[in-house]
Write an enzyme that holds these catalytic residues in place. Structure first.
Site, PDB file in Angstrom:
ATOM      1  N   GLU A  19       0.753  -1.221   0.051  1.00  0.00           N
ATOM      2  CA  GLU A  19       0.097   0.060  -0.058  1.00  0.00           C
ATOM      3  C   GLU A  19       0.856   1.251   0.008  1.00  0.00           C
ATOM      4  O   GLU A  19       0.884   2.143   0.929  1.00  0.00           O
ATOM      5  CB  GLU A  19      -1.097  -0.058   1.303  1.00  0.00           C
ATOM      6  N   GLU A  37      -5.398  -8.546   0.927  1.00  0.00           N
ATOM      7  CA  GLU A  37      -6.078  -8.166   2.124  1.00  0.00           C
ATOM      8  C   GLU A  37      -7.559  -7.678   1.959  1.00  0.00           C
ATOM      9  O   GLU A  37      -7.864  -7.392   1.025  1.00  0.00           O
ATOM     10  CB  GLU A  37      -5.279  -6.971   2.913  1.00  0.00           C
TER      11      GLU A  37
END
Ligand code: FCB
Length: 436
Positions: free
Chosen positions: A166, A343
């Protein structure tokens, strides 16, 4: 589609990250990271929580490996704490730290679980931050060397290596909004950080491949579709801009060798000749983390999101269809390698009552997101695995230990792990796919 049927080769997993679970922040030769520094500044993290102890995973490795195995998963995604293996982020390596990850990887393999490694899940060595952090181009060069060494050490024993988790969060939350370490609030710095993260990804892939690392290599991006609140031109323009800054700012360089451009979009001032070619290395997989959509209202005050399926304890709208929308959109816009959902998860108000944690909203969240995933795969998107976030409750960054995402509940006073109902549900789902 109400039943969940995935191909027999589909990989089922759970995910964690180093700073959120390991603890042992000052043990085993580990150097300080920016999250050690940041979490110790009063007022930055809820209740003044830090990752000093976290889930004490560093000391509970074997029993935590058994916990993972008890779920019946195929795969486990974890991150390496750079300052544990290279305390200053350059120079000397810490053999004790490297040995910890050897034990982790070997322990997974001994249990028949495929290790998926993330090299950077936000815990930059503080010594590198002191020299400018990701705003400095040198950090990208140091990262490539770290990647090369870890690739050589672990590459043959792991199922994949991803460079960054991320980068949007590192850049925007850490360096523009100042909500995450290192706590900087500067848009120009954010743009430089984002560029150097992407550059470091490309340099790392080059370095690992040049060293002969042959395990699949990729990156993990957090992504969301952007929904305009109404059909007004202002809302639609806002949604386009937000999508460009959240998704395209990372995807376009990686797959199209350019940053998105437009009158409303910023320009990064540190791009050098050749950088975009370096960034756009071929990738073996793309990891996507999906939690929610971007709800875009230009009105003052903004129109609220409908929240038809509720919100999590994070205040995040539960919107499973967004996973389908997102995957279909990026499938149309780019030529993609195989995708892993690295995720997806839900924070609930979980409590242990008589040894049991009834977390029905989490099971609903998982089921509906997997249905959306299944629909995207039926529409032609190549998805090869799903990792639930997270194995167990852990240090949720600026929310501290307040927010519980785990399949296992953690009592931080005793470090007792208790399987939530969702752990049993996930175990059953995976078992059904094995034998079904
Ligand atoms: C993601 C992070 C992960 C965790 C979840 C809830 O953005 O990658 O570490 O905090 O959100």
């Amino acid at each position: 589609m109400n039943t969940l049927t995935f191909p027999p080769t589909f990989q089922w997993g759970v995910a964690t990250s180093a700073y959120q679970i390991e603890g042992a922040a000052q043990e085993g030769g580990r150097g300080p990271s920016i999250w050690d520094t940041y979490s110790h500044i009063p007022g930055k993290v809820v209740h003044g929580d830090t990752g000093d102890v976290a889930c004490d995973h560093y000391h509970r490795l074997e029993t935590d490996l058994d916990l993972i195995q008890s779920l019946g998963v195929d795969a486990y995604r974890f991150s390496i704490a750079w300052p544990r293996v290279q305390p200053l982020g350059q120079g000397a390596w810490n053999e004790e730290g490297l040995a910890f990850y050897d034990r982790l990887v070997d322990g997974l393999r001994a249990r028949g679980i495929a290790p998926h490694v993330t090299l950077y899940h936000w815990d930059l060595p503080q010594a590198l931050q002191d020299q400018g952090g990701w705003e400095s181009r040198d950090t990208a060069v140091h990262f490539a060397e770290y990647a090369r060494v870890m690739g050589l050490r672990l590459g043959e024993r792991v199922a994949s290596i991803c460079t960054h988790n991320e980068p949007w969060c590192t850049a925007v939350l850490g360096n523009e909004q100042g909500r995450f370490a290192p706590g900087i609030q500067d848009t120009r710095v954010m743009l430089r950080v984002a560029h150097h993260l992407l550059l470091s990804h490309g340099l790392a892939l080059q370095a690992m491949r040049a060293a002969g690392v042959s395990t699949p290599l990729g990156i993990v991006l957090n992504q969301s579709p952007a929904t305009p609140a109404t059909n007004s031109p202002a809302d639609r323009a806002l949604a386009e801009r937000e999508y460009a800054q959240f998704v395209r700012w990372y995807m376009d360089p990686l797959f199209l060798k350019q940053y998105p451009q437009g009158p409303d979009l910023p320009v990064c001032d540190v791009v050098q000749a050749g950088d975009m070619d370096t960034i756009a290395q071929p990738m073996d997989f793309l990891g996507i983390n999906y939690y929610m959509r971007l709800w875009c209202s230009a009105a003052t005050p903004p129109l609220p999101a409908p929240n038809a399926m509720g919100v999590s304890e994070m205040g995040w709208e539960v919107y499973p269809h967004g996973l389908y929308e997102l995957l279909c959109q990026i499938h149309r816009d780019y030529t993609l390698p195989p995708i892993f959902i690295t995720e997806n998860g839900f924070a609930g108000a979980d409590t242990v009552v008589d040894g049991r944690v009834v977390d029905t909203p989490r099971i609903d969240y998982m089921r509906t997101h997997l249905q959306a995933l299944q629909a995207a795969m039926a529409a032609g998107v190549n998805v090869q695995g799903f990792f639930y976030w997270s194995l167990m409750d852990n240090f949720e960054w600026d929310s501290g230990y307040d927010k519980r995402f785990g399949l296992f509940h953690v009592d931080y006073a005793t470090q007792t792990r208790t399987a939530k109902d969702s752990a049993h549900w996930y175990h059953g789902l995976i078992a059904a796919h094995r034998h079904g």
